[in-house]
Enzyme design. Sequence first.
Site, PDB file in Angstrom:
ATOM      1  N   LYS A  40      28.982  72.336 -25.246  1.00 15.40           N
ATOM      2  CA  LYS A  40      29.994  73.393 -25.286  1.00 15.40           C
ATOM      3  C   LYS A  40      31.060  73.131 -24.225  1.00 15.40           C
ATOM      4  O   LYS A  40      30.869  72.303 -23.321  1.00 15.40           O
ATOM      5  CB  LYS A  40      29.349  74.759 -25.069  1.00 15.40           C
ATOM      6  CG  LYS A  40      28.689  74.946 -23.714  1.00 15.40           C
ATOM      7  CD  LYS A  40      28.064  76.326 -23.584  1.00 15.40           C
ATOM      8  CE  LYS A  40      27.400  76.507 -22.227  1.00 15.40           C
ATOM      9  NZ  LYS A  40      26.858  77.866 -22.051  1.00 15.40           N
ATOM     10  N   ARG A 138      23.495  89.801 -21.499  1.00 15.50           N
ATOM     11  CA  ARG A 138      24.710  89.523 -22.271  1.00 15.50           C
ATOM     12  C   ARG A 138      24.507  89.898 -23.739  1.00 15.50           C
ATOM     13  O   ARG A 138      24.984  90.934 -24.188  1.00 15.50           O
ATOM     14  CB  ARG A 138      25.101  88.044 -22.122  1.00 15.50           C
ATOM     15  CG  ARG A 138      25.396  87.652 -20.665  1.00 15.50           C
ATOM     16  CD  ARG A 138      25.910  86.252 -20.530  1.00 15.50           C
ATOM     17  NE  ARG A 138      25.004  85.245 -21.077  1.00 15.50           N
ATOM     18  CZ  ARG A 138      25.120  83.934 -20.858  1.00 15.50           C
ATOM     19  NH1 ARG A 138      26.113  83.468 -20.110  1.00 15.50           N
ATOM     20  NH2 ARG A 138      24.254  83.086 -21.379  1.00 15.50           N
ATOM     21  N   TYR A 265      55.711  74.714  -1.894  1.00 13.85           N
ATOM     22  CA  TYR A 265      56.104  76.113  -2.046  1.00 13.85           C
ATOM     23  C   TYR A 265      55.721  76.924  -0.809  1.00 13.85           C
ATOM     24  O   TYR A 265      54.647  76.748  -0.227  1.00 13.85           O
ATOM     25  CB  TYR A 265      55.416  76.725  -3.259  1.00 13.85           C
ATOM     26  CG  TYR A 265      56.008  76.311  -4.583  1.00 13.85           C
ATOM     27  CD1 TYR A 265      57.275  76.747  -4.974  1.00 13.85           C
ATOM     28  CD2 TYR A 265      55.298  75.490  -5.450  1.00 13.85           C
ATOM     29  CE1 TYR A 265      57.814  76.368  -6.182  1.00 13.85           C
ATOM     30  CE2 TYR A 265      55.826  75.102  -6.673  1.00 13.85           C
ATOM     31  CZ  TYR A 265      57.085  75.549  -7.042  1.00 13.85           C
ATOM     32  OH  TYR A 265      57.625  75.170  -8.243  1.00 13.85           O
ATOM     33  N   MET A 312      51.896  73.316  -9.793  1.00 13.08           N
ATOM     34  CA  MET A 312      51.387  73.279 -11.160  1.00 13.08           C
ATOM     35  C   MET A 312      51.080  71.855 -11.616  1.00 13.08           C
ATOM     36  O   MET A 312      50.093  71.600 -12.296  1.00 13.08           O
ATOM     37  CB  MET A 312      52.397  73.913 -12.125  1.00 13.08           C
ATOM     38  CG  MET A 312      51.904  73.982 -13.569  1.00 13.08           C
ATOM     39  SD  MET A 312      53.124  74.687 -14.695  1.00 13.08           S
ATOM     40  CE  MET A 312      53.187  76.377 -14.122  1.00 13.08           C
TER      41      MET A 312
END
Length: 374
Positions: A40, A138, A265, A312
């Site tokens: 998965k 769950r 940044y 990013m």
Amino acid sequence: MKPSTHRPTKAVINLQAIQENIKQFKKHVAKETEIWAVVKANAYGHGADSVSESIDTLVSGFCVSNLDEAIELRSHGVIKPILILSGIVPEDIHIAVNLRLIVTVPSLDWFKLVAQHLEDVEVEHFNFHIKVDSGMGRIGVTTIAEANAIIALADEIGANFNGIFTHFATADEPSQDKFLDQKEQFDTIVAGLTRRPTYVHSSNSAAGIWHKETVQDIERLGDVMYGLNPSGRVLEMPYKITQALSLISELTHVKEIAAGDSVGYGAEFVADKPTLIGTVPIGYADGWTRNMKGFDVLVNGKRSPIVGRVSMDQITIALDKRYPIGTKVTLIGCDGDEEITVDDVAAYRGTINYEVVCLLSDRVKRSYHDVSET
């Protein structure tokens, strides 16, 4: 998203290591049980199609999270059994059955909804496993009565009940109290079934490693197959595993900045002396998250710290000397005598190794090798 094949950033997957990790687990368990590989989340970021193809002869089946992951495996030629571990949308049952997939029944209410959508379904090929919620909280049934009601409805509509399973919440922790409670609840429900199915299974990687006596008809082999310790650094592995994934890139820009110059940044990093800065094309859009600021990468066998915020698409690192553009940068893996492991990254982020590899985005090209790349 397509992989960025024209960018030097790539995850290098050692398929031979994955194969060997499966063989080592089989030796550890030392009993007859079927291994179903958990692929998965794109095989935990390693690439579901390539991984599944490379281990097909070593396993009896595959486990995925959802219907679309199962469809992908079938479209790439996987013919062995595939168990979808979560409940699917009831209206999509015809897709699962037509592709000969095994679905998970999480509740009687869900199964009743499915029973309303069987007009175009070859019910004789409708195979399912009941999920038991033994304490994970769950999905899954919690009583013998609900499990038997599902079996009765399956007999009524002609579906095939061929498995029942649960999932342990704390098999990778030192305390066994919760684990033993879950095991007892699961065993009680199985014992109370109107009939035993072909497959009874509860073992994930952690249970198979540290509670191998509980392995039943199927071992669902996930994290450890990729050479990762399911407990991180909490419990010691009882046998050797090999990490299968490396993450590498290259320097695309090198320059010297003066004392007082800033990088990134927010101008958070300000050089206190003349500093060589290298730029590497990887960022949080690739899964190299913003909190990796201050962590190291490897250049020429030496550690180089990430300075300034992770952007990013790029990071900036402080270099010990000027290197040519194209110099290899190792974010996960070995370079000379130094190594950065997935667990090192996880520890720095305050998370688990599962998350580190699963977060690697699709734009990071996967490159496959039978031996480790150096």
